[in-house]
Design an enzyme around this catalytic site. Structure first.
Site, PDB file in Angstrom:
ATOM      1  N   LEU A  22       0.799  -1.234   0.000  1.00 53.32           N
ATOM      2  CA  LEU A  22       0.000   0.000   0.000  1.00 53.32           C
ATOM      3  C   LEU A  22       0.830   1.282   0.000  1.00 53.32           C
ATOM      4  CD1 LEU A  22      -2.663  -1.066   2.684  1.00 53.32           C
ATOM      5  CD2 LEU A  22      -2.943  -1.044   0.205  1.00 53.32           C
ATOM      6  N   GLU A 172       4.143  12.754   9.668  1.00 52.59           N
ATOM      7  CA  GLU A 172       4.319  11.303   9.833  1.00 52.59           C
ATOM      8  C   GLU A 172       4.852  10.957  11.224  1.00 52.59           C
ATOM      9  OE1 GLU A 172       4.159   8.673   7.109  1.00 52.59           O
ATOM     10  OE2 GLU A 172       2.866  10.104   6.090  1.00 52.59           O
ATOM     11  N   HIS A 244      10.967   7.849   5.478  1.00 51.89           N
ATOM     12  CA  HIS A 244      11.035   8.585   6.747  1.00 51.89           C
ATOM     13  C   HIS A 244      12.512   8.758   7.084  1.00 51.89           C
ATOM     14  CE1 HIS A 244       6.986   6.526   7.778  1.00 51.89           C
ATOM     15  NE2 HIS A 244       6.740   7.770   7.451  1.00 51.89           N
ATOM     16  N   CYS A 362      10.720   1.452  13.751  1.00 51.01           N
ATOM     17  CA  CYS A 362       9.358   1.862  13.347  1.00 51.01           C
ATOM     18  C   CYS A 362       8.321   1.358  14.330  1.00 51.01           C
ATOM     19  CB  CYS A 362       8.987   1.283  11.983  1.00 51.01           C
ATOM     20  SG  CYS A 362      10.098   1.705  10.669  1.00 51.01           S
TER      21      CYS A 362
HETATM   22  O1  SUG Z   1       3.937   3.869   6.288  1.00 49.78           O
HETATM   23  N1  SUG Z   1       4.109   0.419   5.733  1.00 49.78           N
HETATM   24  C1  SUG Z   1       4.414   1.546   6.579  1.00 49.78           C
HETATM   25  C2  SUG Z   1       5.753   1.348   7.234  1.00 49.78           C
HETATM   26  C3  SUG Z   1       6.047   2.402   8.267  1.00 49.78           C
HETATM   27  C4  SUG Z   1       7.467   2.401   8.674  1.00 49.78           C
HETATM   28  N2  SUG Z   1       7.690   3.372   9.666  1.00 49.78           N
HETATM   29  C5  SUG Z   1       8.850   4.030   9.890  1.00 49.78           C
HETATM   30  N3  SUG Z   1       9.814   4.097   8.977  1.00 49.78           N
HETATM   31  N4  SUG Z   1       8.970   4.680  10.987  1.00 49.78           N
HETATM   32  C6  SUG Z   1       4.413   2.850   5.774  1.00 49.78           C
HETATM   33  O2  SUG Z   1       4.891   2.835   4.633  1.00 49.78           O
HETATM   34  C7  SUG Z   1       2.683  -0.973   4.328  1.00 49.78           C
HETATM   35  C8  SUG Z   1       1.396  -1.736   4.535  1.00 49.78           C
HETATM   36  C9  SUG Z   1       1.081  -2.652   3.397  1.00 49.78           C
HETATM   37  O3  SUG Z   1       1.554  -2.427   2.301  1.00 49.78           O
HETATM   38  O4  SUG Z   1       0.256  -3.601   3.581  1.00 49.78           O
HETATM   39  C10 SUG Z   1       2.858   0.199   5.274  1.00 49.78           C
HETATM   40  O5  SUG Z   1       1.926   0.904   5.584  1.00 49.78           O
END
Ligand code: SUG
Length: 439
Positions: A22, A172, A244, A362
């Site tokens: 996503l 974020e 991020h 994360c």
């Molecule tokens: O926002 N992945 C999250 C991962 C967040 C990582 N956070 C940090 N770097 N702090 C994002 O991209 C993927 C979910 C999916 O594809 O099913 C997702 O939302």
């Protein structure tokens, strides 16, 4: 007042953890799109990581997952009928996966936190992140606010609503925020990817955090200007997959570890940090020659937790993918050899989370609390052995070990997840926090 300690609040992985691809610009999530998920394993892996952190003497707590599938969100975008019909119709329209993501597990994106030692009113401030870049993540803000207001209900805490959801104020959370501290005091480094003045700095992937949002967060968090520094993420770093700033940097107290492409003009950043924090700040910078940016992103080595331990030393909790990359491991060895308090690296298996682009860092929201503030927490959220055992048994009872895209439309899954979360709020002594629990 006792000395504050940092508590890592990890998001308990939700029972719909899956791999839906996503998040554009999050290379791991895109690469693993469509794979069958294993929510039980994902939840257990993250619990094991939390237990490791707690066993080192660092503070560890949990936050509950969000209700998914989010049927109310589907109704808000025009799907109607019974819950079963809503799920079916959303699946046919290709919208179901967005409301099923367990993405609230990555609590580094839940909010930005400023400890009472640093704020003008001596309260701990939380600014909930609007996460407006991606639909599936934007659904988190209202539930995050409710959960934080519940756990941090005492007067010592101030939980702010998310910024208005617009690209100008795209926020974020703590994934772009680093609190450094030396005897000169604390400095909050806010990484941002774009601003109204630099509308499209990246060529390939979207920049998520805006400067205007970071500035608003710092204002709401009651941080005085002399304690803040706003610095642009390197556009090439974002284009290499660092959506991020915590994908290419990690820091706390007097230690900052970063890749050359984490921030624009790293040399100028480091000299500004030295001016503000003095020579006590220990920086280890990985150059592109030492560690290619693609490899740094693939190994997620910078997305490690950097913990200040009670004995004054520091430890890194790195994903085991960091061990599989020779250059990343060599760099970690250099961190250990350098003149700084980091004296141990522990690796953890969190591959279910990593496949969605979420490493150890994360999975946690850092909250610095005095003992008095810690005692004012509501609910049974601090991790001890008894809670860990209860959570493990809870995952075994309620979580599937296989979840593929077609399973998301199964009305039984909705029933199961509600039953599970209802039980979990009792286990965590949180009362009724979800809409579906309210009459
Ligand atoms: O926002 N992945 C999250 C991962 C967040 C990582 N956070 C940090 N770097 N702090 C994002 O991209 C993927 C979910 C999916 O594809 O099913 C997702 O939302």
């Amino acid at each position: 007042m006792t000395a504050p300690r940092e508590i890592a609040f990890d998001g308990i992985v939700g029972p719909t953890h899956s791999h839906a691809g996503l998040s554009p610009g999050n290379l791991a999530a895109t690469r693993h799109a469509g794979e069958v998920g294993n929510p039980r394993k994902a939840a257990q892996q993250s619990l094991e990581k939390m237990q490791l952190v707690a066993s080192l003497g660092a503070g560890q707590a949990v936050l509950p997952p969000h209700p998914r599938p989010d049927v109310d969100a589907l109704r808000r975008i025009g799907f109607s009928g019974s819950d079963t019909q809503v799920l079916e119709r959303a699946e046919r329209a290709g919208m179901l996966a967005h409301v099923c993501s367990a993405s609230a597990m990555w609590t580094a994106n839940a909010a930005t936190v400023a400890p009472s030692s640093d704020t003008t009113d001596a309260r701990v401030h939380f600014v909930v992140a609007n996460l407006q870049t991606l639909f599936h993540r934007s659904l988190e803000a209202p539930v995050t606010r409710r959960v934080l207001e519940h756990v941090f209900a005492a007067n010592a805490f101030d939980v702010h609503a998310a910024l208005p959801p617009a690209p100008l104020l795209s926020d974020e959370g703590a994934a772009n925020h680093t609190r450094l501290c030396t005897s000169r005091g604390a400095l909050h480094l806010f990484g941002w990817g774009r601003s109204a003045a630099t509308s499209a700095p990246t060529q390939i992937h979207p920049a998520r955090q805006s400067l205007e949002a970071s500035q608003a967060v710092a204002r709401l968090a009651a941080l005085p200007a002399e304690r803040t520094l706003f610095w642009q993420q390197h556009p090439d770093g974002i284009d290499a997959g660092s959506f991020h700033s915590d994908v290419l940097s990690v820091g706390t107290d007097s230690v900052l570890l970063l890749h050359e492409l984490a921030f624009r003009d790293a040399e100028a950043l480091l000299s500004e940090l030295e001016t503000r924090l003095g020579s006590e700040l220990e920086v280890v910078l990985a150059s592109r020659e030492e560690l290619a940016v693609d490899e740094a992103v693939r190994s997620y080595v910078f997305n490690s937790e950097l913990l200040s331990l009670p004995n004054g030393s520091m430890a890194l909790i790195a994903p085991d993918s960091a061990r599989e990359s020779t250059a990343s491991w060599r760099w970690l060895e250099r961190v250990l050899d350098a003149d700084n308090p980091v004296s141990a690296v522990h690796t953890v298996a969190v591959d279910a989370s990593l496949k969605n682009g979420g490493g150890p860092a994360c999975l946690r929201l850092r909250v610095r609390l005095t003992r008095e503030q810690e005692h004012a927490l509501m609910g049974r959220v601090l991790l001890d052995d008894a809670l860990a055992n209860d959570l493990r048994a809870f995952f075994d009872r309620h979580y599937r070990d296989r979840l593929s895209a077609p399973d998301l439309a199964d009305p039984e899954l909705l029933r199961e997840t509600r039953q599970a979360l209802d039980e979990l709020t009792r286990l965590l002594e949180l009362g009724s926090i979800y809409d579906f629990q309210r009459p």
